[in-house]
Scaffold this active site. Structure first.
Site, PDB file in Angstrom:
ATOM      1  N   ASP A 269      -6.768   2.931   0.369  1.00  0.00           N
ATOM      2  CA  ASP A 269      -6.010   4.241   1.813  1.00  0.00           C
ATOM      3  C   ASP A 269      -7.379   5.370   1.410  1.00  0.00           C
ATOM      4  O   ASP A 269      -6.342   6.262   2.638  1.00  0.00           O
ATOM      5  CB  ASP A 269      -5.064   4.543   1.134  1.00  0.00           C
TER       6      ASP A 269
ATOM      7  N   ASP B 295      -1.139  -2.966   6.894  1.00  0.00           N
ATOM      8  CA  ASP B 295      -1.495  -1.829   6.842  1.00  0.00           C
ATOM      9  C   ASP B 295      -3.530  -1.072   6.938  1.00  0.00           C
ATOM     10  O   ASP B 295      -3.613   0.427   7.761  1.00  0.00           O
ATOM     11  CB  ASP B 295      -0.983  -0.389   6.039  1.00  0.00           C
TER      12      ASP B 295
END
Length: 398
Positions: free
Chosen positions: A115, A174
């Site tokens: 992330d 994602d």
């Protein structure tokens, strides 16, 4: 008068799943400026409640919930501040954006998961784009190199989460969003290896993450030794074979972004395929704000996910730049409906309410009973981004 808890719960559930009344009569220019001005005021309230070294996550049960700067959403608050500043030129907002962005600089070395792109590019990326200050670019360049440490050559992808009892080498949909960090750095003087890794990840995902109808699995688990697919699962969707709404948003946004950097027709075709799956889906409500999963149990009483609507709206607006004719009208028209819906009750908060967040009724991870029917920082981020994209590209028609 005493109202039963059961009745209150019923009313709240109805609010979360009932279609909004689009403000069709309000010109988009007026609507957009009104939402940006509202955002500037709300985020003053939100910022006043967030400790200097923390980041907001949500507002739940009347209380602000914050995170440390390693949490995957930590870049969205400063990123949203930069976007609000871009839309309003409010000097206070810029100052707050600068302060909150600086707090994240140590995360340029973060390797705990994939992330780093969300954390750094949504904050420092917008800061550099808007200001041109070289100090922000230096952080982006370092973070892009850090991101490659999770690249697994045998898989041809960046591993999302560490190995666990459940997954050997998981890659989630994602993860496409983090490729923008690598591609941008490569295009702005960085190592060509960054681009190679990003495109290998995109191609691996293209092969393994999608069904015949262009809907996406959430998690593909790989054998780290052979690179073969072990399983296709979900962590946040209704079922392994369901179409988790936010995951579909990441997919259409991701391949649209990939087309922007490469002009590879395969990526445009994939973006259009996912977009068509979304906008033509029989379970997409009339206000275009999706249920939290396109196959959620209990539709039409299932919860909506404003964050998925905001992500999809922003993606469709960019996709509209790369197509024409009926496709452009369908994609941009759907995005406009989403924005009008998100700009009105029940999704948009009342001034001074919602802890300072802009949007209500998002769903983080319903199977884990985490962040269910609450405001979320990334819902706000993509909502403001979509408003600015519409103003930049479509106010004179499409």
């Amino acid at each position: 008068m005493i109202v039963s808890l059961a009745l209150v719960a019923t009313l709240l559930a109805g609010c979360a799943s009932s279609p909004a009344r689009p403000q069709a009569a309000e010109p988009m220019a007026q609507l957009i400026q009104g939402q940006l001005d509202f955002a500037a005021k709300q985020y003053r309230q939100l910022a006043a409640s967030v400790p200097a070294e923390r980041m907001p996550k949500t507002f739940e049960d009347g209380k602000l919930v914050t995170s440390d700067t390693e949490w995957w959403t930590s870049g969205f608050f400063p990123g949203t501040l930069w976007l609000i500043y871009e839309g309003t030129r409010d000097p206070w907002v810029r100052g707050e954006a600068e302060r909150r962005t600086e707090v994240l600089e140590p995360r340029k070395f973060f390797t705990g998961n994939h992330d780093i792109g969300f954390i750094i590019f949504d904050s420092f990326g917008n800061a550099y784009r808007i200001t041109g200050d070289a100090k922000y670019k230096a952080v982006i360049d370092t973070a892009a190199q850090t991101a490659t440490r999770r690249y697994r050559e045998k898989i041809g992808a960046i591993q999302s989460w560490d190995s666990s009892k459940r997954f050997a080498a998981p890659v989630i949909i994602d993860n496409l969003m983090n490729l923008e960090l690598l591609l941008w750095a490569a295009d702005h003087g960085g190592d060509a290896r960054l681009r190679k890794i990003a495109l290998q990840h995109a191609d691996t995902t293209l092969r393994n993450h999608f069904r015949a109808d262009h809907s996406s699995y959430h998690v593909v688990d790989y054998d780290p030794q052979t690179g073969q697919v072990r399983a296709r699962k979900t962590a946040q969707g209704a079922a392994d074979e369901s179409a988790w709404a936010r995951g579909q948003g990441w997919a259409v946004y991701g391949y649209t972004m990939l087309y922007r950097f490469t002009r590879d027709p395969r990526y445009l075709a994939q973006a259009k395929g996912v977009a068509d799956f979304i906008v033509n889906h029989p379970n997409l409500p009339a206000d275009k704000v999706p249920y939290w999963d396109f196959n959620a149990p209990g539709i039409p009483a299932a919860l909506r996910d404003a964050s998925a609507g905001a992500i999809i709206a922003s993606a469709l607006l960019e996709l509209g730049q790369y197509v024409d004719g009926d496709d452009r009208h369908r994609y941009v028209g759907a995005a406009e409906t989403m924005l009008r819906s998100l700009s009105a009750p029940p999704y948009r908060a009342e001034p001074g309410a919602n802890g300072g967040f802009l949007l209500q009724h998002s769903v983080g991870a319903l199977p884990m009973k985490s962040e269910v029917d609450v405001p979320l920082t990334y819902a706000d981020y993509y909502f403001v981004e979509a408003l600015l994209r519409y103003r930049r590209w479509y106010l004179n028609g499409y």
